[in-house]
Write a protein that holds these residues in place. Structure first.
Motif: not given
Ligand SMILES: Nc1ncnc2c1ncn2[C@@H]1O[C@H](COP(=O)(O)OP(=O)(O)OP(=O)(O)O)[C@@H](O)[C@H]1O
Ligand SMILES: [Mg+2]
Lengths: 339, 305, 309
Positions: C129-132, C120-123
């Motif tokens: 994108r990687g994490i999601m 969220a902080l690095m939206r």
């Protein structure tokens, strides 16, 4: 009121030293999915210590965005594309983020437009106010609490001891506004920006808050920028006035001159829409039409559509500021001269 | 939510004006500019659906046909594989490709029918609760509590083991999963719909309840329910595959992807392809549906969580 | 406040009663278990002896009454197979289940919340994108299949970790990873959206305007607000975790209560299945109650409405 007196001292001030804050050519763009819009366009402002600058204009004219940009608090999609913000002769836009963080809340504080949602719902009011103190002063827990209680008392919140431990949802709109003010002035800032501090409050509370602000201003020798779209508030509390229309400042003048002799047709329109006791009107003369949204902003005069004084010269080129005397300016091709 | 929408709109902005190939032109026409992942997911889903419906026409062998001379034969792309059995054979020498096609058919069928059952059941209950309010609503909310208090897979395993696992029971059990989500959703939507002025106005004109729901309420909530169904579908497919993997779902001679995987589990060392191939098919299928579901939700109904 | 809690408790008790009764009825109505326990040719006279011994010769209603009487006496029935109390069978496997579930839960919450917050902080960044992407992939993955892949690679191919069983911490790694990946993916996704919601609230701007550092804004202003919806979701995930561990215990032959349940279900062992379900339902219901209480503690606005109710 004490306006006349203040006014005198301010004139001396201005002659002696440069203003506390000077904004030059500030322009802000918002990148939205529908495209980029420049919602603030070359805005110049000035305010000195002990003085109140009133910023008036219709909703959407860019008052809040201008002030947020000065403090570099714009939303991620907003960016400053031009201009400088000189505070104590230092350009805030060039400061490092760390320096800016130190400055915020300490030397420059802001009271936001909507107090009910601008307070953190899961923290007590006391916690939020004393946080300001802890952030900028090396102060013990007890001292911070004592000072917070003093602040609550100062802004006129009854029973500070109980209120200290309450949460924002237990506060009414007026009380939240006072708490916001207490939070902002806790560190005795040099400049306080109050964004519509009295909108949505009923008239008696409105008067109390204004009284409070001008009291604080003289007690702390602060500069105050007072944002409002209510000319009544301006008449009561401001020394200088800047009128904004569609992202631009269109007229700037000492408060009495502005009310006595508005030179921009928009200012005149605003004044005419005020109910006045000294003049008999059958109905309020609101300006016809509405201000253009940012995507319809043109280079030429943006008030032209609604103006009764315009001609071909108003289209196409931006009206330059004309200095009138030493203390006032107007950006209009055909400024109204005293009748 | 507006910012979320911004994400999906922004790329289309950058893409316009750029010279496009055939694929991106088509994507643009379908409102998919820049959404490569979603496009890939849609293509994969279309492919799977095609196989599920028409796969039997080019299925090389009967899925139950055993060939005891060719047990555990590797797929063609591994050492010792042959074109006779492109994806190899299983422990009984059955052709894995044929079994995949057959299994896919049943998995998709159960997934889709199960989802529809859950959606209809849940939505109807939700609408009924919102219409009658009072104790009907109370009872429904209690049933929702009950449903939430027992992990569904445990309930499903118990029912299938004790009541028996015919295909019908399996589809019904799988279908019940998730009904409470539709029920909550439709209940709250109908409540807010009924509170709207025009619905009240129509009601006061004396239109029958049936007509009001059909003409004025359903059209308003249908989109959201469909999006919710898309979001639920992968879970339903996974549930069936898990049950079958554990041996309590689809029973031989019928087969589903999960069941093939369950058999393959015992031959992980000797014949990993038996387990890995159906696993991959399921994974990419659920992933694709999840991607499309998220995209749909952001597009059509940012209020859903 | 007490009234609020009493209502909550009463509702929970009702829910538990309903679950247990419904399961009881479904299981008992499903036919005579003896035919699946004894081989086909067993004489009816022998079966009758067992019917009487296990009390399934009586009517369902009588059985139901007896079942509840027994529960209140602390008797959860006897396994048809082991001839041991169901309670003992389950309780002796609980430590293993709690070890696996507890480890997974703690790691998933820590990983999920921090990854979601980072996203969220690095939206919009590569990290987001990687994490999601990993998060969506992780809960689209059938957990048993992921387990098999991990076994295939780490145990059979690399021979680093044991394929099955329990005992050492090495045994724990694969099942915990399998379960935890999906769980942390779900938690990360919810944390991210809760965090994004909070980050665009005006009070976050107030914190910035006060001169709070980036770190302070996140830890002291954003996280406590984002925690409110996240805690609910994490609470609901407990049920998922229990369901998932039943499957994963089977895949990794982990000697826990979940595997016992699968075996018991396969042989229609009433008492064990009933007791397991009773225990799972109580756990989930208690967890939901705790979430409710925690919720009121995290969100000052809730307590007040609770009192007013
Ligand atoms: N985050 C944002 N994204 C896009 N546009 C924005 C954003 N914030 C403000 N704007 C636009 O900037 C313009 C000026 O807004 P601003 O809030 O400064 O108006 P205002 O003069 O303070 O009005 P009001 O009296 O209603 O507070 C408006 O047209 C608004 O739509
Ligand atoms: Mg504003």
């Amino acid at each position: 009121m004490s306006n006349t007196q203040n006014h005198g001292t301010n004139a001396d001030h201005m002659a002696a030293s440069p203003p506390l804050l000077e904004v030059r050519g500030l322009s802000v763009v918002f990148d939205t999915p529908e495209g980029s819009h420049q919602v603030v366009d070359h805005v110049d402002l000035k305010v000195s210590s002990g003085q109140t600058l009133g910023l008036v204009g219709e909703s959407g004219s860019g008052k809040s965005v201008t002030c947020l940009a000065m403090l570099r608090l714009l939303a991620a999609r907003g960016r400053v594309i031009n201009g400088e913000v000189l505070f104590q002769e230092q350009d805030l836009l060039k400061l490092s983020e760390d320096d800016m963080t130190q400055l915020r809340g300490c030397k420059i504080a802001m009271v936001f437009q909507d107090p009910m949602v601008s307070l953190n719902p899961v923290r007590t009011i006391g916690w939020q106010i004393s946080e300001s103190l802890h952030l900028h002063q090396n102060i013990s827990r007890e001292a911070a609490k004592r000072r917070t209680l003093e602040m609550l008392d100062l802004v006129g919140i009854p029973e500070p001891k109980t209120r200290y431990n309450e949460y924002p949802h237990q506060f009414s709109g007026g009380m939240s506004q006072r708490a916001m003010i207490a939070m902002a002035i806790a560190c005795e800032p040099k400049l306080l920006i109050a964004d519509e501090p009295t909108t949505a409050l009923d008239v008696t509370i409105q008067a109390q808050i204004l009284e409070l602000l001008s009291q604080l201003k003289s007690d702390l020798d602060m500069a105050l920028i007072l944002i409002t779209h209510d000319l009544g508030v301006i008449a009561e509390a401001a020394d200088e006035v800047a009128v904004m229309y569609a992202g631009r400042v269109v007229e700037e003048a000492p408060v009495f001159d502005l009310f006595d002799n508005p030179m921009h047709p928009y200012t005149l329109g605003l004044l005419n829409s005020l109910p006045r006791v000294d003049r008999k009107v059958d109905r309020l003369n609101a300006i016809e039409g509405s201000a253009p949204p940012p995507h319809e902003f043109v280079e030429g005069c943006r008030f032209e559509q609604r103006c009764g004084h315009c001609d071909d010269s108003c289209t196409g080129t931006r009206p330059d500021f004309k200095n009138i005397g030493t203390s006032r300016r107007v950006a209009c091709m055909h400024p109204i001269t005293t009748s | 939510m507006t910012t979320k929408q911004a994400d999906s709109v922004m790329p289309s902005h950058t893409a316009t004006g750029v010279k496009r190939g055939w694929l991106s032109a088509t994507m643009h026409r379908w409102g998919l500019s820049g959404e490569w992942l979603v496009t890939a997911a849609l293509i994969y889903i279309a492919f799977i659906l095609f196989i599920a419906v028409f796969g039997f026409t080019f299925q090389p062998y009967e899925h139950t046909k055993q060939d005891l001379f060719n047990q555990l034969q590797p797929p063609v792309f591994m050492d010792g594989g042959s074109w006779d059995h492109i994806f190899g054979t299983d422990d009984l020498g059955r052709d894995v490709l044929s079994r995949l096609i057959k299994g896919l058919q049943l998995s998709v069928l159960i997934g889709v029918v199960g989802t529809v059952i859950g959606a209809v059941l849940g939505s109807v209950l939700g609408i009924v609760a919102a219409h009658f309010r009072g104790w009907v609503e109370e009872v429904l909310m209690m049933l929702v509590d009950v449903q939430v208090s027992l992990p569904f897979i445990i309930f499903a395993l118990a029912v299938l083991a004790f009541v028996g696992n015919s295909l019908t029971v399996l589809i019904i059990v799988v279908g019940i999963d998730g009904w409470e989500r539709y029920a909550r959703l439709s209940r709250s939507m109908v409540l807010s719909c009924n509170a709207q002025d025009y619905v009240r106005a129509v009601r006061s004109l004396g239109l029958s309840n049936y007509k009001i729901y059909r003409r004025h309420v359903l059209p308003n909530i249908l989109g959201t329910l469909v999006v919710q169904a898309t979001i639920n579908l992968p879970g339903v497919i996974l549930l069936e595959s898990t049950l079958s993997f554990l041996g309590l779902g689809v029973q031989p001679p019928m087969t589903s992807l999960g069941q093939i995987l369950g058999v393959g589990r015992d031959y992980l060392i000797l014949a990993p392809w038996i387990a890995v191939l159906p696993g991959m098919v399921i994974f990419f299928l659920t992933l694709s549906i999840a991607v499309v579901g998220d995209w749909l939700r952001d597009r059509l109904d940012p209020t859903l969580k | 406040m007490t009234r609020y809690i009493i209502i909550k408790l009463a509702r929970s008790a009702f829910t538990l009663w309903f679950v247990v009764s419904a399961v009881f009825l479904v299981l008992r109505a499903s036919g005579d278990p003896l035919y699946s326990i004894f081989s086909l040719g067993t004489p009816e006279s022998t079966l009758d002896i067992y019917r009487e011994k296990w009390g399934i010769d009586k009517s369902i209603f009588e059985q139901y009454i007896i079942y509840f009487q027994d529960i209140f006496r602390g008797d959860f029935g006897t396994s048809f197979f082991d001839a041991r109390p169901a309670w003992d069978l389950i309780v002796e496997r609980l430590p293993n289940t709690l070890l696996l579930g507890g480890t997974t839960f703690v790691i998933s919450v820590v990983a999920g919340v921090s990854l979601g917050a980072i996203a969220a902080l690095m939206r919009g960044s590569k990290w987001d994108r990687g994490i999601m992407t990993v998060a969506v992939a992780s809960f689209s993955m059938p957990s048993y299949f992921l387990g098999l892949l991990l076994i295939l690679f780490f145990s059979l191919e690399m021979r680093w970790l044991p394929t099955a069983g329990a005992g050492t911490w090495q045994h724990l790694i694969l099942p915990a990873t399998t379960l935890g990946l999906t769980l942390s993916g779900t938690i990360a996704r919810f944390t991210r959206s809760a965090m994004l919601e909070v980050l665009r609230q005006p009070y976050m701007r107030t914190a910035r305007a006060k001169g709070a550092s980036k770190w302070r804004q996140i830890v002291w202003h954003a996280l406590p607000n984002a925690a409110i919806p996240t805690v609910t979701v994490i609470g609901f995930q407990l049920g998922w975790l229990i369901g998932g561990s039943v499957v994963i215990e089977t895949v990794f032959s982990w000697p826990g209560a979940g595997r016992l349940f699968i075996v018991a279900v396969g042989v229609r062992d009433f008492a064990v299945v009933q007791m397991f379900i009773l225990m799972v339902a109580s756990t989930v219901i208690i967890a939901n109650l705790l979430v409710d209480i925690l919720y009121g503690y995290l969100d000052p606005r809730i307590t007040i409405t609770g009192i007013k109710k």
